[in-house]
Design an enzyme around this catalytic site. Structure first.
Site, PDB file in Angstrom:
ATOM      1  CB  CYS A  60      12.539  25.933  57.483  1.00  0.00           C
ATOM      2  SG  CYS A  60      13.147  27.609  56.598  1.00  0.00           S
ATOM      3  CG  HIS A  61      10.540  30.070  59.114  1.00  0.00           C
ATOM      4  ND1 HIS A  61      11.948  30.300  57.983  1.00  0.00           N
ATOM      5  CD2 HIS A  61      10.795  31.754  59.602  1.00  0.00           C
ATOM      6  CE1 HIS A  61      12.645  31.302  57.075  1.00  0.00           C
ATOM      7  NE2 HIS A  61      11.524  32.095  58.118  1.00  0.00           N
TER       8      HIS A  61
END
Length: 183
Positions: A111-112
């Site tokens: 994800c991030h």
């Protein structure tokens, strides 16, 4: 049944981690037999987020400054917007990523989470994926960014989002099995 009895995995996170991206890989690794250690800025409980709402808490095992990367076979970096954004301002968190990459150990980010890889300057020339909003940062850091469930480029494993967790977890476990078999 997978047996990672000799595998030692470090997860690094702080407040604002995406709940499923910490708890689900952690459970999958523990269920496979690995020993998982959670490191954070302090050993105070950290709180996750799920779908933008406050989520569950977990108490870290150790602080980042006490991590000796020689003690671990793999590093897992959960996403969430706030988590990697805070971690990339922590010098020791960045060093941990650099040390794992320098030692050619498994580094998995979802994800991030790859924001921390950008900060550690370890994605130049690497094929990765991530949450859409940080892809420009990855490209600017020299990565080849693709939109796939999971990307394995040597020791580096990346995924896009919580929906990719089954593929992400499988890739980490397979990489650990290969690494342990080669040792």
């Amino acid at each position: 049944m997978t047996d990672l009895a000799n595998a030692r995995v470090l997860m690094i996170a702080t407040d604002g981690f995406e709940q499923d991206e910490l708890f689900k890989p952690r459970k999958a690794l523990i269920d496979a037999g690995a020993v998982v250690t959670l490191a954070s800025i302090t050993t105070d409980p950290i709180r996750g987020e799920k779908e933008g709402e406050k989520g569950d808490s977990i108490t870290p095992d150790i602080v980042l400054t006490d991590v000796d990367t020689d003690d671990y076979d793999a590093l897992v970096i959960p996403g969430g917007v706030a988590n990697p954004d805070k971690l990339r301002t922590q010098g020791r968190a960045v060093q941990i990523v650099e040390e794992f990459m320098d030692d050619d150990k498994i580094v998995a980010a979802i994800c991030h989470g790859p924001w921390l890889l950008v900060e550690a300057d370890v994605v130049d020339g690497r094929k990765v994926t991530s949450w859409p909003s940080i892809r420009t940062d990855l490209v600017n850091a020299g990565a080849e960014v693709v939109d796939e469930q999971v990307v394995v480029d040597g020791n580096l494993i990346t995924s896009r989002k919580p929906d990719d967790l089954p593929a992400f977890n499988r890739a980490i476990i397979e990489a650990l099995e290969e690494q342990l078999a080669a040792a």
